[in-house]
Scaffold this active site. Sequence first.
Site, PDB file in Angstrom:
ATOM      1  N   ALA A  46       0.855  -1.187   0.000  1.00  0.00           N
ATOM      2  CA  ALA A  46       0.000   0.000   0.000  1.00  0.00           C
ATOM      3  C   ALA A  46       0.889   1.234   0.000  1.00  0.00           C
ATOM      4  O   ALA A  46       1.993   1.224   0.546  1.00  0.00           O
ATOM      5  CB  ALA A  46      -0.909   0.009   1.221  1.00  0.00           C
ATOM      6  N   SER A  47       0.383   2.302  -0.626  1.00  0.00           N
ATOM      7  CA  SER A  47       1.107   3.566  -0.648  1.00  0.00           C
ATOM      8  C   SER A  47       0.110   4.694  -0.436  1.00  0.00           C
ATOM      9  O   SER A  47      -0.795   4.891  -1.252  1.00  0.00           O
ATOM     10  CB  SER A  47       1.836   3.753  -1.981  1.00  0.00           C
ATOM     11  OG  SER A  47       2.576   4.960  -1.991  1.00  0.00           O
ATOM     12  N   ALA A  48       0.250   5.411   0.675  1.00  0.00           N
ATOM     13  CA  ALA A  48      -0.675   6.484   1.010  1.00  0.00           C
ATOM     14  C   ALA A  48       0.103   7.775   1.246  1.00  0.00           C
ATOM     15  O   ALA A  48       1.321   7.830   1.048  1.00  0.00           O
ATOM     16  CB  ALA A  48      -1.503   6.103   2.238  1.00  0.00           C
ATOM     17  N   VAL A  95       3.863   0.763   2.707  1.00  0.00           N
ATOM     18  CA  VAL A  95       3.992  -0.522   3.387  1.00  0.00           C
ATOM     19  C   VAL A  95       4.534  -1.576   2.425  1.00  0.00           C
ATOM     20  O   VAL A  95       4.052  -1.693   1.296  1.00  0.00           O
ATOM     21  CB  VAL A  95       2.622  -0.984   3.946  1.00  0.00           C
ATOM     22  CG1 VAL A  95       2.760  -2.336   4.636  1.00  0.00           C
ATOM     23  CG2 VAL A  95       2.059   0.061   4.901  1.00  0.00           C
ATOM     24  N   ASP A 118      -5.279  -3.251  36.822  1.00  0.00           N
ATOM     25  CA  ASP A 118      -4.221  -4.235  36.617  1.00  0.00           C
ATOM     26  C   ASP A 118      -4.323  -4.935  35.267  1.00  0.00           C
ATOM     27  O   ASP A 118      -3.372  -5.554  34.810  1.00  0.00           O
ATOM     28  CB  ASP A 118      -4.240  -5.284  37.738  1.00  0.00           C
ATOM     29  CG  ASP A 118      -5.589  -5.991  37.837  1.00  0.00           C
ATOM     30  OD1 ASP A 118      -6.599  -5.355  37.492  1.00  0.00           O
ATOM     31  OD2 ASP A 118      -5.603  -7.156  38.267  1.00  0.00           O
TER      32      ASP A 118
END
Length: 557
Positions: free
Chosen positions: A191-193, A198, A352
């Site tokens: 992907a390329s944004a 990525v 916790d």
Amino acid sequence: MQRSSCPARHRPGAAARCKPVVLCRASSSSNPWGTGNGAGTSTSNPFASSSSQQLTPEQLQKRSKELQELLQESLKIAMQTGPRGMFRSIQAGQAVASLAQDYVLSGGRLDPPQVVLRKLFERLGATYIKLGQFIASSPSLFPEEYVLEFQKCLDRTDPVPFATIQRILKQELQQQPLESVFSYIDPQPLASASVAQVHSAVLAGSGKEVVIKVLRPGTEDVLLTDLNFLYLFTRVLEFIAPELNRLSVGNILSDIKASMMDEVDFTKEAYHLQTFNDFLDKRGLRGVATAPYVYRQFSSKRVLVMERLSGVPLTDLASIRAVTSKDPEGVLISALNTWFASVLGADTFHADVHADTFHADVHAGNLLVLPDGRVGFIDFGIVGSISPVTWKAMEALLASLAVGDYDTMARALATIGACSEDVDYSAFARDLQSFFSELESLNSSLVVTGDPSAGFSSMAASVEVDQAQVNRLLLDLVAIGERHGIRFPREFGLFVKQLLYFDRYTRILAPELRVFDDARVNWRAPGNSPGSSSSASSSFDGTEIRMSSSGGGYSYN
């Protein structure tokens, strides 16, 4: 007619408690599109109020101090941006000129303002695409036509050359040779944004598959420059026209700036992933859900290396049955229980085993069904937290939804939102009943179109309808609240949107499942189970919610 004041109207300090939900992204709920007396007007004297030209000595001294602070802030921003500011201004001019040329070549016919603005934002790049996405996710802040239009905002850019990606990785890994960390990196991005790119990869030695998220070069500088100028512009406007201060535009942009700068710091996302994984382990949920493991030794502010999860989308019934032997309804219940547990854990109920934050973007692409039947939660770019006080109201909302008690639902929603006038709860309840009746009719139609016997193509069509329906339903709910003098904070809208996503998934995977009636779904706070023999009550914002011991019904006193 039943009419009652907003629970928070008549007590000192109540306004701050009307909006207790806190999300890691922008957290203001003022409406920058509102109108007021004289808003947007200016005078020739910057020290004069737009409502009066005469100032007392005290007012003059105050305005002088404000001007001094503004000049200091302007100088600081100018020093931060430096030559980058001039370069970015040229880029912005080119984007405007390019868009104008397109309209000239098309015959000069202009689109509606919201369309023109969306197209311009896409050309201006990362900052404005993110602003567009903020508008799209904020129906309580912006007009409906802008919210709907910016949902089309495309975050697709040309890929960064692989050689550049390699150079960044070598810089971030410092003393570790690239080939000693990764035996293989796919040159083609997954992907390329506008902010990141990525790539899939394989770790050297272990042979484990991972994904590498790399910050695009120059993104941080562009974001900082753009947001500084936008913030400074609004501060100048607020100084010239003090009436604009009531809209808190400067505060909204300041929040947006902080959240966007966090988004380009991958150590923040790594922290949220690690916290969620720790939460799964502490609560014994690892057998039904998971999230990518973060390889911190290979990660940094600009690079995030994560375990690659292989699965199918939660909305694809045919593929779920093909990839795992687990019952799709059981898988969905696991996803619901994990998400509700993280919402409840993101407060002080169980210090916790707290989750710290919950996943606030559970659209279909971010929930994967793995071969072993577990649900994989990915992409923790948007996370949130919720206070115990707000969850009490949310519990009342959900419980009233389960039994169709719209009067109680109206009061719960009024408690969560910010009330600007007396609320007619009877009329509000009637509108809510009409809204949820329409929702049920949409559910029925979705079940028909999502019939698994029709095959994968029908399911894909259902998912596409799902996105549009979720956005439309959220806008409708916000509009109903506004008609009755209730303005919901942006974070509540995001929270409800996740519930609507799960509602859509339920209609696809388990249409007979009644989420808030089924004992297998754990959505109540600890100690508030339907079969509890004790009663619990909580007072907040002047209204008491009491849960009866007979089975989870709520009443307001």
